[in-house]
Design a protein around this motif. Structure first.
Motif, PDB file in Angstrom:
ATOM      1  N   ILE A  28     -17.151 -49.217  71.226  1.00 12.25           N
ATOM      2  CA  ILE A  28     -16.163 -49.951  70.421  1.00 12.25           C
ATOM      3  C   ILE A  28     -16.870 -50.902  69.462  1.00 12.25           C
ATOM      4  N   GLU A  29     -17.857 -51.619  69.951  1.00  9.90           N
ATOM      5  CA  GLU A  29     -18.601 -52.567  69.119  1.00  9.90           C
ATOM      6  C   GLU A  29     -19.297 -51.846  67.964  1.00  9.90           C
ATOM      7  N   LEU A  30     -19.938 -50.736  68.257  1.00  6.17           N
ATOM      8  CA  LEU A  30     -20.623 -49.978  67.222  1.00  6.17           C
ATOM      9  C   LEU A  30     -19.635 -49.430  66.193  1.00  6.17           C
ATOM     10  N   CYS A  31     -18.509 -48.941  66.650  1.00  8.86           N
ATOM     11  CA  CYS A  31     -17.484 -48.451  65.720  1.00  8.86           C
ATOM     12  C   CYS A  31     -17.026 -49.574  64.792  1.00  8.86           C
ATOM     13  N   GLU A  32     -16.819 -50.751  65.343  1.00  4.32           N
ATOM     14  CA  GLU A  32     -16.405 -51.892  64.521  1.00  4.32           C
ATOM     15  C   GLU A  32     -17.479 -52.234  63.492  1.00  4.32           C
ATOM     16  N   GLU A  33     -18.736 -52.218  63.905  1.00  5.25           N
ATOM     17  CA  GLU A  33     -19.837 -52.505  62.981  1.00  5.25           C
ATOM     18  C   GLU A  33     -19.889 -51.476  61.854  1.00  5.25           C
ATOM     19  N   SER A  37     -12.958 -46.386  63.656  1.00  8.59           N
ATOM     20  CA  SER A  37     -12.281 -46.608  64.938  1.00  8.59           C
ATOM     21  C   SER A  37     -12.820 -45.638  65.976  1.00  8.59           C
ATOM     22  N   ALA A  38     -12.693 -46.024  67.219  1.00  7.06           N
ATOM     23  CA  ALA A  38     -13.143 -45.161  68.305  1.00  7.06           C
ATOM     24  C   ALA A  38     -12.363 -43.847  68.278  1.00  7.06           C
ATOM     25  N   ALA A  39     -11.071 -43.915  68.067  1.00 11.85           N
ATOM     26  CA  ALA A  39     -10.251 -42.702  68.036  1.00 11.85           C
ATOM     27  C   ALA A  39     -10.695 -41.762  66.924  1.00 11.85           C
ATOM     28  N   ARG A  40     -10.975 -42.315  65.759  1.00  9.68           N
ATOM     29  CA  ARG A  40     -11.422 -41.495  64.629  1.00  9.68           C
ATOM     30  C   ARG A  40     -12.728 -40.789  64.963  1.00  9.68           C
ATOM     31  N   GLU A  41     -13.645 -41.487  65.613  1.00  5.07           N
ATOM     32  CA  GLU A  41     -14.944 -40.894  65.946  1.00  5.07           C
ATOM     33  C   GLU A  41     -14.820 -39.845  67.047  1.00  5.07           C
ATOM     34  N   VAL A  42     -13.931 -40.066  68.004  1.00  7.62           N
ATOM     35  CA  VAL A  42     -13.718 -39.067  69.050  1.00  7.62           C
ATOM     36  C   VAL A  42     -13.089 -37.809  68.437  1.00  7.62           C
ATOM     37  N   ARG A  43     -12.102 -37.995  67.538  1.00  6.08           N
ATOM     38  CA  ARG A  43     -11.496 -36.832  66.869  1.00  6.08           C
ATOM     39  C   ARG A  43     -12.533 -36.080  66.051  1.00  6.08           C
ATOM     40  N   ARG A  44     -13.421 -36.806  65.369  1.00  5.89           N
ATOM     41  CA  ARG A  44     -14.472 -36.164  64.572  1.00  5.89           C
ATOM     42  C   ARG A  44     -15.410 -35.368  65.477  1.00  5.89           C
ATOM     43  N   PHE A  45     -15.777 -35.951  66.609  1.00  4.77           N
ATOM     44  CA  PHE A  45     -16.628 -35.239  67.562  1.00  4.77           C
ATOM     45  C   PHE A  45     -15.958 -33.943  68.025  1.00  4.77           C
TER      46      PHE A  45
END
Length: 57
Positions: A28-33, A37-45
């Motif tokens: 979450i911290e890295l996504c914010e940096e 968003s965490a959801a966006r990155e999980v969907r991309r994965f």
């Protein structure tokens, strides 16, 4: 994007995953940096994983 395409990509399902509290906090911290968003990155994965494995068939 047309209304038809927009409906096709509607996000209407959820997936519950269990992950370590520390890993979640770091993610979450890295996504914010990275201003994402965490959801966006999980969907991309998930999309990349599907594409990669569909190519192998």
């Amino acid at each position: 994007m047309s209304e038809k395409n927009n409906k096709k990509k509607k996000k209407n399902s959820q997936m519950i995953i269990r992950i370590n509290d520390q890993e979640r906090a770091q993610f979450i911290e890295l996504c914010e940096e990275l201003d994402t968003s965490a959801a966006r990155e999980v969907r991309r994965f998930i999309r990349e994983f599907i594409a990669k494995h569909n190519e192998q068939e």
